[in-house]
Design an enzyme around this catalytic site. Structure first.
Site, PDB file in Angstrom:
ATOM      1  N   SER A  72       0.817  -1.210   0.000  1.00 15.71           N
ATOM      2  CA  SER A  72       0.000   0.000   0.000  1.00 15.71           C
ATOM      3  C   SER A  72       0.858   1.270   0.000  1.00 15.71           C
ATOM      4  O   SER A  72       1.869   1.358   0.706  1.00 15.71           O
ATOM      5  CB  SER A  72      -0.900  -0.001   1.244  1.00 15.71           C
ATOM      6  OG  SER A  72      -1.627   1.196   1.315  1.00 15.71           O
ATOM      7  N   ILE A  76       4.349  10.884   4.380  1.00 14.21           N
ATOM      8  CA  ILE A  76       3.265  11.295   3.470  1.00 14.21           C
ATOM      9  C   ILE A  76       2.014  11.689   4.269  1.00 14.21           C
ATOM     10  O   ILE A  76       1.355  12.671   3.954  1.00 14.21           O
ATOM     11  CB  ILE A  76       2.921  10.159   2.469  1.00 14.21           C
ATOM     12  CG1 ILE A  76       4.167   9.705   1.684  1.00 14.21           C
ATOM     13  CG2 ILE A  76       1.790  10.589   1.529  1.00 14.21           C
ATOM     14  CD1 ILE A  76       4.773  10.688   0.742  1.00 14.21           C
ATOM     15  N   LEU A  90      -0.866   9.746   4.801  1.00 14.67           N
ATOM     16  CA  LEU A  90      -2.118   9.188   4.252  1.00 14.67           C
ATOM     17  C   LEU A  90      -2.841  10.129   3.286  1.00 14.67           C
ATOM     18  O   LEU A  90      -4.069  10.218   3.302  1.00 14.67           O
ATOM     19  CB  LEU A  90      -3.077   8.751   5.381  1.00 14.67           C
ATOM     20  CG  LEU A  90      -2.591   7.610   6.274  1.00 14.67           C
ATOM     21  CD1 LEU A  90      -3.702   7.201   7.247  1.00 14.67           C
ATOM     22  CD2 LEU A  90      -2.162   6.398   5.459  1.00 14.67           C
ATOM     23  N   ASN A 138      -5.211  -0.572   7.763  1.00 10.81           N
ATOM     24  CA  ASN A 138      -3.936   0.045   8.120  1.00 10.81           C
ATOM     25  C   ASN A 138      -3.986   0.476   9.592  1.00 10.81           C
ATOM     26  O   ASN A 138      -4.403   1.581   9.909  1.00 10.81           O
ATOM     27  CB  ASN A 138      -3.683   1.238   7.190  1.00 10.81           C
ATOM     28  CG  ASN A 138      -2.343   1.892   7.444  1.00 10.81           C
ATOM     29  OD1 ASN A 138      -1.642   1.534   8.387  1.00 10.81           O
ATOM     30  ND2 ASN A 138      -1.993   2.852   6.611  1.00 10.81           N
ATOM     31  N   CYS A 192      -0.054   3.349  10.573  1.00  8.99           N
ATOM     32  CA  CYS A 192       0.601   4.493   9.926  1.00  8.99           C
ATOM     33  C   CYS A 192       1.372   5.306  10.967  1.00  8.99           C
ATOM     34  O   CYS A 192       0.787   5.775  11.947  1.00  8.99           O
ATOM     35  CB  CYS A 192      -0.419   5.382   9.228  1.00  8.99           C
ATOM     36  SG  CYS A 192       0.387   6.767   8.406  1.00  8.99           S
ATOM     37  N   ASN A 221       4.487  -2.672   8.767  1.00  8.21           N
ATOM     38  CA  ASN A 221       4.546  -1.350   8.149  1.00  8.21           C
ATOM     39  C   ASN A 221       5.949  -0.759   8.379  1.00  8.21           C
ATOM     40  O   ASN A 221       6.844  -1.439   8.879  1.00  8.21           O
ATOM     41  CB  ASN A 221       3.461  -0.449   8.775  1.00  8.21           C
ATOM     42  CG  ASN A 221       2.984   0.639   7.823  1.00  8.21           C
ATOM     43  OD1 ASN A 221       3.782   1.286   7.154  1.00  8.21           O
ATOM     44  ND2 ASN A 221       1.687   0.862   7.759  1.00  8.21           N
ATOM     45  N   GLY A 269      12.563   0.035   3.003  1.00  9.84           N
ATOM     46  CA  GLY A 269      13.671  -0.351   2.132  1.00  9.84           C
ATOM     47  C   GLY A 269      14.615  -1.333   2.799  1.00  9.84           C
ATOM     48  O   GLY A 269      14.356  -1.809   3.914  1.00  9.84           O
ATOM     49  N   GLY A 271       7.373  -2.984  -1.668  1.00 10.66           N
ATOM     50  CA  GLY A 271       7.045  -1.572  -1.514  1.00 10.66           C
ATOM     51  C   GLY A 271       8.068  -0.671  -2.176  1.00 10.66           C
ATOM     52  O   GLY A 271       7.987  -0.365  -3.374  1.00 10.66           O
ATOM     53  N   THR A 272       9.076  -0.264  -1.401  1.00 10.79           N
ATOM     54  CA  THR A 272      10.086   0.693  -1.866  1.00 10.79           C
ATOM     55  C   THR A 272      10.729   0.279  -3.189  1.00 10.79           C
ATOM     56  O   THR A 272      11.066   1.127  -4.008  1.00 10.79           O
ATOM     57  CB  THR A 272      11.153   0.856  -0.754  1.00 10.79           C
ATOM     58  OG1 THR A 272      10.484   1.339   0.419  1.00 10.79           O
ATOM     59  CG2 THR A 272      12.231   1.837  -1.135  1.00 10.79           C
TER      60      THR A 272
HETATM   61  C1  LIG Z   1       5.936   6.524   0.235  1.00 11.21           C
HETATM   62  C2  LIG Z   1       5.262   5.445   1.035  1.00 11.21           C
HETATM   63  C3  LIG Z   1       3.886   5.517   1.279  1.00 11.21           C
HETATM   64  C4  LIG Z   1       3.261   4.535   2.028  1.00 11.21           C
HETATM   65  N1  LIG Z   1       1.927   4.610   2.229  1.00 11.21           N
HETATM   66  C5  LIG Z   1       1.285   3.618   2.906  1.00 11.21           C
HETATM   67  C6  LIG Z   1      -0.122   3.637   3.065  1.00 11.21           C
HETATM   68  O1  LIG Z   1      -0.830   4.521   2.593  1.00 11.21           O
HETATM   69  N2  LIG Z   1      -0.692   2.619   3.763  1.00 11.21           N
HETATM   70  C7  LIG Z   1       0.033   1.582   4.295  1.00 11.21           C
HETATM   71  O2  LIG Z   1      -0.541   0.675   4.912  1.00 11.21           O
HETATM   72  N3  LIG Z   1       1.381   1.532   4.138  1.00 11.21           N
HETATM   73  C8  LIG Z   1       2.008   2.508   3.463  1.00 11.21           C
HETATM   74  N4  LIG Z   1       3.363   2.447   3.279  1.00 11.21           N
HETATM   75  C9  LIG Z   1       4.131   1.309   3.842  1.00 11.21           C
HETATM   76  C10 LIG Z   1       4.363   0.214   2.791  1.00 11.21           C
HETATM   77  O3  LIG Z   1       3.145  -0.320   2.351  1.00 11.21           O
HETATM   78  C11 LIG Z   1       5.264  -0.917   3.338  1.00 11.21           C
HETATM   79  O4  LIG Z   1       4.573  -1.594   4.354  1.00 11.21           O
HETATM   80  C12 LIG Z   1       6.582  -0.403   3.875  1.00 11.21           C
HETATM   81  O5  LIG Z   1       7.114   0.572   3.024  1.00 11.21           O
HETATM   82  C13 LIG Z   1       7.624  -1.492   4.089  1.00 11.21           C
HETATM   83  O6  LIG Z   1       7.902  -2.171   2.897  1.00 11.21           O
HETATM   84  P1  LIG Z   1       9.132  -1.798   1.926  1.00 11.21           P
HETATM   85  O7  LIG Z   1      10.365  -1.738   2.765  1.00 11.21           O
HETATM   86  O8  LIG Z   1       9.133  -2.894   0.907  1.00 11.21           O
HETATM   87  O9  LIG Z   1       8.807  -0.486   1.317  1.00 11.21           O
HETATM   88  C14 LIG Z   1       4.015   3.436   2.533  1.00 11.21           C
HETATM   89  C15 LIG Z   1       5.386   3.368   2.276  1.00 11.21           C
HETATM   90  C16 LIG Z   1       6.018   4.349   1.541  1.00 11.21           C
HETATM   91  C17 LIG Z   1       7.493   4.221   1.282  1.00 11.21           C
END
Ligand SMILES: Cc1cc2nc3c(=O)[nH]c(=O)nc-3n(C[C@H](O)[C@H](O)[C@H](O)COP(=O)(O)O)c2cc1C
Length: 346
Positions: free
Chosen positions: A40, A90, A92, A146, A149, A211, A236, A284-285
């Site tokens: 997400s 960000i 939400l 979620n 956050c 998250n 990341g 995600g990242t």
């Molecule tokens: C720019 C950005 C926006 C995100 N927005 C949301 C969000 O709206 N809702 C949510 O549940 N997680 C959000 N996340 C968290 C990601 O879904 C994910 O759980 C988190 O980044 C860890 O995974 P990663 O290391 O692969 O990015 C966001 C992450 C990033 C980097």
């Protein structure tokens, strides 16, 4: 192209065949073709990526978190690069329930991928309002709530990090939908296992662990914070070992599936999460670094499994899960496959 259930097609015909590994994942009533989902907030509403990624080959797309009212998010600066990761604050930002229904949902139905809608609320009541509105909408295969956050002042990770509150909220949401109900947890808690158990008690079909982690970045030379807020959410590669541990802890605590998230940048990373017990993973990242990253994760994962003669992802799942009293040895009951795959010393 017609798809055989549970068997993903591969675009590169020269590589190991995805079709030879059974990758199917069940999350409550939702069946995923394979375990790779987009996380997400990192993949928009899916259609933004449709021109670069064959979305039908992914396990599923999780939307940006939707709230009852539209949110502008936090003012800039909202992103800062860190060693081996990124911080975001960000907050939400999203179009809100009405525009989500009117503008985003019709497009989501056309994606050709399993769709999981992420929902966010400041109170249990707000989440119930969202679920009353969307719970039966065609085209949504599941909901990820979620509860985690780190970038909002109300209804964020801290507010939801209370097992009893999670359980009660899920008990309230459960009757409002027959679709998959997934609870996304924060890593910044004393016991992610306790939160996961509360979600299971509340009727969740799965939990997502985890998250982003609360982080901070300051610019010494300009004597300022790099983000508009004091803290942001770290994601990341920097968080992978931390997320892996939380994922294992959650998977050891509950019988429902756990979806691993945090720092997955390759197929090998995904296999680690599944090896410690995850049913599926989120990317995600990586999608910011390489928009086709989620597809690449899937391809690499399958190549690794094919090379080792593993025909069902389920056979690999949990093979690396240490017992609570052990440092990191394979579980004896699942040890056979891990032992077979481990390189032998000559
Ligand atoms: C720019 C950005 C926006 C995100 N927005 C949301 C969000 O709206 N809702 C949510 O549940 N997680 C959000 N996340 C968290 C990601 O879904 C994910 O759980 C988190 O980044 C860890 O995974 P990663 O290391 O692969 O990015 C966001 C992450 C990033 C980097």
């Amino acid at each position: 192209m017609t798809k055989r259930p549970g068997l993903a097609e591969r675009s590169d015909p020269t590589g190991p065949r995805i079709g030879s590994v059974d990758l199917m994942v069940r999350i409550g009533p939702l069946t995923l073709l394979n375990p790779v989902l987009t996380a997400s907030g990192t993949f928009g509403y899916g259609d933004e990526y449709a021109h670069v990624v064959d979305l039908g080959t992914l396990g599923g797309v999780i939307t940006k978190t939707v709230t009852v009212k539209p949110r502008p998010g936090n003012p800039p600066t909202r992103i800062a690069e860190t060693p081996a990761g990124m911080l975001n604050s960000i907050g939400l930002e999203n179009v809100g329930l009405e525009r989500f229904r009117r503008e985003k949902l019709p497009k989501l139905r056309e994606l050709g991928a399993a769709v999981v809608a992420s929902l966010g609320g400041e109170t249990p009541r707000e989440l119930a309002r969202l679920m009353e509105a969307l719970g039966d909408e065609p085209g949504i295969g599941g909901f990820e709530i979620n509860f985690s956050c780190p970038n909002v002042s109300k209804g964020g990770a801290r507010y939801w990090a209370v097992p009893r509150r999670l359980e009660r909220t899920l008990l309230m949401l459960r009757p409002l939908t027959r679709r998959a109900l997934i609870a996304k947890l924060s890593p910044d808690v004393t016991s992610v296992a306790d939160l996961a158990k509360a979600c299971e008690q509340g009727g969740a079909d799965a939990v997502t662990a985890v998250n982003t982690f609360v982080g901070m970045s300051v610019d010494l030379d300009h004597v300022r914070n790099r983000l508009n807020r004091s803290t942001g959410g770290l994601s990341g590669p920097a968080i992978k070992p931390l997320a892996l541990a939380r994922c294992w802890e959650a998977a050891a605590a509950v019988a429902i599936p756990v979806i691993g998230s945090g720092g997955i940048m390759s197929g090998r990373d995904a296999l680690e999460f599944i090896g410690v017990g995850a049913a599926a993973v989120q990317v995600g990242t990586l999608s910011f670094v390489r928009p086709r990253g989620a597809g690449e994760v899937l391809d690499e994962m399958v190549a690794w499994l094919v090379e080792r003669g593993v025909r069902r992802l389920d056979d690999w799942r949990g093979s690396l899960a240490p017992r609570p009293d052990e440092a990191c040895a394979p579980r004896p009951s699942r040890g056979t496959l891990a032992e077979r795959l481990r390189p032998r010393r000559r």
